[in-house]
Design a protein around this motif. Structure first.
Motif, PDB file in Angstrom:
ATOM      1  N   PRO A 121      -0.504   7.823   1.165  1.00 41.16           N
ATOM      2  CA  PRO A 121      -1.007   9.012   0.479  1.00 41.16           C
ATOM      3  C   PRO A 121      -0.289  10.297   0.891  1.00 41.16           C
ATOM      4  CG  PRO A 121      -2.518   8.378   2.204  1.00 41.16           C
ATOM      5  CD  PRO A 121      -1.469   7.302   2.141  1.00 41.16           C
ATOM      6  N   ALA A 163     -14.551   8.508  -1.491  1.00 44.57           N
ATOM      7  CA  ALA A 163     -13.348   7.943  -0.871  1.00 44.57           C
ATOM      8  C   ALA A 163     -13.704   7.251   0.441  1.00 44.57           C
ATOM      9  CB  ALA A 163     -12.296   9.025  -0.641  1.00 44.57           C
ATOM     10  N   ARG A 210      -3.855  -2.439  -4.242  1.00 43.62           N
ATOM     11  CA  ARG A 210      -5.272  -2.128  -4.171  1.00 43.62           C
ATOM     12  C   ARG A 210      -5.620  -1.374  -5.451  1.00 43.62           C
ATOM     13  NH1 ARG A 210      -7.890  -5.463  -1.218  1.00 43.62           N
ATOM     14  NH2 ARG A 210      -7.993  -5.070   0.987  1.00 43.62           N
ATOM     15  N   GLU A 226     -12.708   3.237   0.464  1.00 42.25           N
ATOM     16  CA  GLU A 226     -11.484   2.824   1.156  1.00 42.25           C
ATOM     17  C   GLU A 226     -11.806   1.837   2.265  1.00 42.25           C
ATOM     18  OE1 GLU A 226      -9.180   6.160   2.541  1.00 42.25           O
ATOM     19  OE2 GLU A 226      -8.355   6.484   0.567  1.00 42.25           O
ATOM     20  N   PRO A 227     -10.964   0.857   2.548  1.00 45.42           N
ATOM     21  CA  PRO A 227      -9.640   0.607   1.989  1.00 45.42           C
ATOM     22  C   PRO A 227      -9.631  -0.325   0.779  1.00 45.42           C
ATOM     23  CG  PRO A 227      -9.954  -0.837   3.850  1.00 45.42           C
ATOM     24  CD  PRO A 227     -11.216  -0.007   3.712  1.00 45.42           C
ATOM     25  N   PHE A 262      -5.068   5.142   5.202  1.00 45.84           N
ATOM     26  CA  PHE A 262      -6.413   5.358   4.667  1.00 45.84           C
ATOM     27  C   PHE A 262      -7.108   6.389   5.535  1.00 45.84           C
ATOM     28  CE2 PHE A 262      -5.274   1.005   3.535  1.00 45.84           C
ATOM     29  CZ  PHE A 262      -5.424   1.069   2.159  1.00 45.84           C
ATOM     30  N   ARG A 291      -8.304   2.808  -3.532  1.00 42.88           N
ATOM     31  CA  ARG A 291      -7.684   4.110  -3.244  1.00 42.88           C
ATOM     32  C   ARG A 291      -8.221   5.105  -4.264  1.00 42.88           C
ATOM     33  NH1 ARG A 291      -5.231   5.869   0.592  1.00 42.88           N
ATOM     34  NH2 ARG A 291      -3.414   4.558   0.582  1.00 42.88           N
ATOM     35  N   VAL A 306      -6.830   1.547  -7.841  1.00 40.89           N
ATOM     36  CA  VAL A 306      -6.723   2.995  -7.696  1.00 40.89           C
ATOM     37  C   VAL A 306      -7.671   3.638  -8.709  1.00 40.89           C
ATOM     38  CG1 VAL A 306      -5.203   5.005  -7.765  1.00 40.89           C
ATOM     39  CG2 VAL A 306      -4.309   2.796  -6.972  1.00 40.89           C
ATOM     40  N   HIS A 321       1.793   5.133  -7.134  1.00 40.35           N
ATOM     41  CA  HIS A 321       0.482   4.691  -6.660  1.00 40.35           C
ATOM     42  C   HIS A 321      -0.159   3.702  -7.624  1.00 40.35           C
ATOM     43  CE1 HIS A 321      -0.274   7.107  -3.029  1.00 40.35           C
ATOM     44  NE2 HIS A 321       0.661   7.874  -3.560  1.00 40.35           N
ATOM     45  N   ILE A 348       0.865  -1.179   0.000  1.00 39.68           N
ATOM     46  CA  ILE A 348       0.000   0.000   0.000  1.00 39.68           C
ATOM     47  C   ILE A 348       0.901   1.229   0.000  1.00 39.68           C
ATOM     48  CG2 ILE A 348      -1.804   1.281   1.231  1.00 39.68           C
ATOM     49  CD1 ILE A 348      -2.731  -1.479   0.232  1.00 39.68           C
ATOM     50  N   SER A 382       0.848  -0.058  -5.717  1.00 44.93           N
ATOM     51  CA  SER A 382      -0.230  -0.391  -4.790  1.00 44.93           C
ATOM     52  C   SER A 382      -0.928  -1.667  -5.234  1.00 44.93           C
ATOM     53  CB  SER A 382      -1.249   0.740  -4.713  1.00 44.93           C
ATOM     54  OG  SER A 382      -2.262   0.417  -3.789  1.00 44.93           O
TER      55      SER A 382
END
Length: 148
Positions: A13, A86, A61, A90-91, A40, A94, A63, A55, A10, A59
């Motif tokens: 940010p 958001a 995850r 999240e999570p 997050f 992203r 995006v 990112h 992850i 990542s």
């Protein structure tokens, strides 16, 4: 299939450091090992030329990127809904924003022709795109989830 002992990468940010986070810890507000801020926080992360590829590429995850510009009326209209989305996504996802005026090279690389444009990236690859503004956070979240 992931188990609770597996971990994901992850990207923070805040400082853009890649962190390894156990899947079991994803919902317990994990902090960045470098800057100690929350990974997050329920807000989209502002990306630029230097942080975009980190990112998108690092990542593990999905995006969701909002390609926007400050002079764009529909972009400004959608901004509050995107901010609220958001917190809804999240999570699992992203959310990020990229100002196309400041990052023209990235906008050109992804052939962004109209704004706002939402693009969903999974594993570093774009999997879905939507040009035009959404009216609500629920619509944004539903669209993103429908492409995962």
């Amino acid at each position: 299939m992931t188990t609770s002992t597996e971990s994901l990468h992850i990207v923070c940010p805040h400082c853009h450091t890649t962190n390894r986070v156990r899947v079991a810890d994803m919902r317990s507000s994990p902090d960045c090992g470098q800057c100690h801020q929350s990974l997050f926080d329920g807000h989209p992360v502002a990306l630029d030329d230097a942080s975009f590829d980190k990112h998108i590429g690092r990542s593990q995850r999905p995006v969701l990127v909002d390609f926007w510009a400050p002079w764009c009326g529909p972009c400004r209209m959608m901004a509050p809904a995107y901010e609220q989305a958001a917190a809804l996504l999240e999570p699992q996802v992203r959310l990020a924003k990229l100002n196309t005026e400041e990052a023209q090279g990235i906008a050109a690389r992804f052939n962004i022709r109209s704004i706002p444009t939402l693009a969903l990236f999974v594993g570093g690859k774009e999997v879905a795109r939507q040009a035009g503004a959404f009216r609500s956070a629920a619509d944004i979240a539903q669209w993103a989830r429908s492409h995962l």
